[in-house]
Design a protein around this motif. Structure first.
Motif, mmCIF file in Angstrom:
data_model
loop_
_atom_site.group_PDB
_atom_site.id
_atom_site.type_symbol
_atom_site.label_atom_id
_atom_site.label_comp_id
_atom_site.label_asym_id
_atom_site.label_seq_id
_atom_site.Cartn_x
_atom_site.Cartn_y
_atom_site.Cartn_z
ATOM 1 N N TYR A 115 -1.819 5.617 2.166
ATOM 2 C CA TYR A 115 -2.692 4.788 3.115
ATOM 3 C C TYR A 115 -2.491 4.919 4.638
ATOM 4 N N ARG B 87 0.775 -1.143 -0.038
ATOM 5 C CA ARG B 87 0.044 -0.060 0.180
ATOM 6 C C ARG B 87 0.881 1.203 -0.129
ATOM 7 N N ASP C 262 -4.352 3.803 -3.325
ATOM 8 C CA ASP C 262 -4.580 4.817 -2.136
ATOM 9 C C ASP C 262 -4.618 6.060 -2.711
#
Length: 376
Positions: A95, A91, A124
């Motif tokens: 995030y 991620r 994200d």
């Protein structure tokens, strides 16, 4: 008497639950996390999030069972201060930044965080969106002086290599907000970036996006950010983020990033057109915050002083709907939700109405006070 532990099942909304547990001081137990999958339990990026929460709190207790399918989180006090964190490349830094943005204003000390990892991906919000859209929203609640973010290095997936400096002041209380008039679009700004790719790629994206947006608005400026050498991270990639600003200070955003190496190659012109179309769709949805910022606005309204806060939004996203349920669980607060009749008047022309029906969300804040902040 300690409050009872809130219990949930499944991996969905994992971050949401840990953030609200930290702010409310309530323990939370999440079980059956991917328990039916071949690879059960929490993922590496979720474990990284837990480590980050442990760094920004003092006295938290975290228990993870052997298979990783059950997590007990007993939050401590938010401490803030200086931290460094290696974000897992599954991620992006966004995030983890979204979590810090919710928590940092309520720490004991102003936060100074250095995060390393992927700065821009397809999942994200990028660091650009957080700086240009999330920060103006925070300022509406009185979180302003000392709020800063600097991108030292960009990093694309899968290897990352980016670095971001995030600073946030602490506040004892948040002021209530009345924000029901989104205004009309007056300008569009954006950034087209490239890491370890041809310098022509950002320019090609800009030309394609302007080809779509110039039919809508003349005041458009998209600058290019072509990183070189150590500042360009460890993997090639490019992308674009666009922000539309209204006459009333509403910021609506859209962004896209290229595919990872090994996947089908992304054409810069196609990406530019797609981002422009996504921005127009976000403008059509309307509201005083864009769909990605809905939950943050509702959280800050919840934590505000015991006064009425009201905001107009476009259609609520599934993430926001679940967030409202969690606010009820953690803070025993429910929002009044009603269709904004002023946007469904048949006498208005299509340009004034802009999209479908909007919703008005109203609440009285819980009067959250930062007990960690020293009174001068």
């Amino acid at each position: 008497m300690a409050a009872p532990t809130l219990k949930y099942e499944g991996c969905n909304f994992f971050r949401q639950r840990l953030i609200l547990a930290t702010l409310s001081g309530k323990s939370v137990k999440i079980s059956k996390i991917r328990h039916k999958e071949d690879d059960p339990g929490i993922r590496d990026f979720e474990a990284s999030l837990i480590r980050l929460l442990d760094k920004v709190t003092n006295g938290s207790r975290i228990e993870v069972n052997e298979t990783g399918t059950s997590v007990l989180f007993v939050p401590g006090l938010l401490s803030g201060g200086s931290i460094e964190h290696e974000c897992h490349v599954q991620r992006s830094i966004g995030y983890y930044l979204e979590a810090l943005v919710c928590l940092a204003p309520f720490g004991k000390k102003p936060m100074k965080a250095v995060l390393r990892g992927v700065t821009n991906d397809q999942t994200d919000p990028s660091v650009d969106i957080i700086k240009n859209v999330t920060f103006p929203l925070l300022r509406r609640f009185g979180i302003d002086e000392g709020l800063e973010m600097k991108v030292n290095r960009r990093g694309a997936p899968p290897l990352g290599g980016g670095e971001v400096l995030f600073k946030c002041p602490v506040r004892r209380k948040l002021r209530p907000m009345q924000f029901t008039n989104p205004g009309k679009i007056k300008r569009i700004r954006g950034v087209a970036y490239g890491m370890r790719v041809s310098p022509a790629a950002p320019n090609r994206m800009v030309d394609a996006a302007r080809g779509v947006l110039n039919k809508f608005l003349p005041d458009i400026y998209i600058y290019t950010d072509h990183m070189r050498g150590p500042q360009s991270g460890k993997s090639p990639g490019f992308g674009m983020s666009l922000v539309a600003e209204t006459t009333e200070g509403t910021f609506l955003s859209a962004e896209l990033a290229s595919n990872k190496p090994g996947e089908e190659p992304t054409v810069p012109e196609d990406l530019g057109k797609q981002v422009a179309s996504l921005l127009l769709e976000e403008i059509y949805r309307g509201g005083c915050v864009d769909s990605r910022q809905q939950s943050l606005a509702l959280l800050l309204m919840t934590l505000g002083e015991t006064d009425v806060s009201k905001i107009q939004m476009g259609p609520l996203s599934p993430y926001t709907i679940q967030f409202l349920r969690h606010i009820r669980d953690f803070f025993q607060l429910m929002f009044k939700i009603e269709v904004d009749k002023s946007t469904s008047n048949d006498d208005m022309d299509q340009a004034e109405r802009l999209g479908g029906d909007k919703v008005l969300l109203t609440c009285v804040g819980v009067g959250f006070t930062n007990i960690n902040k020293t009174i001068l």
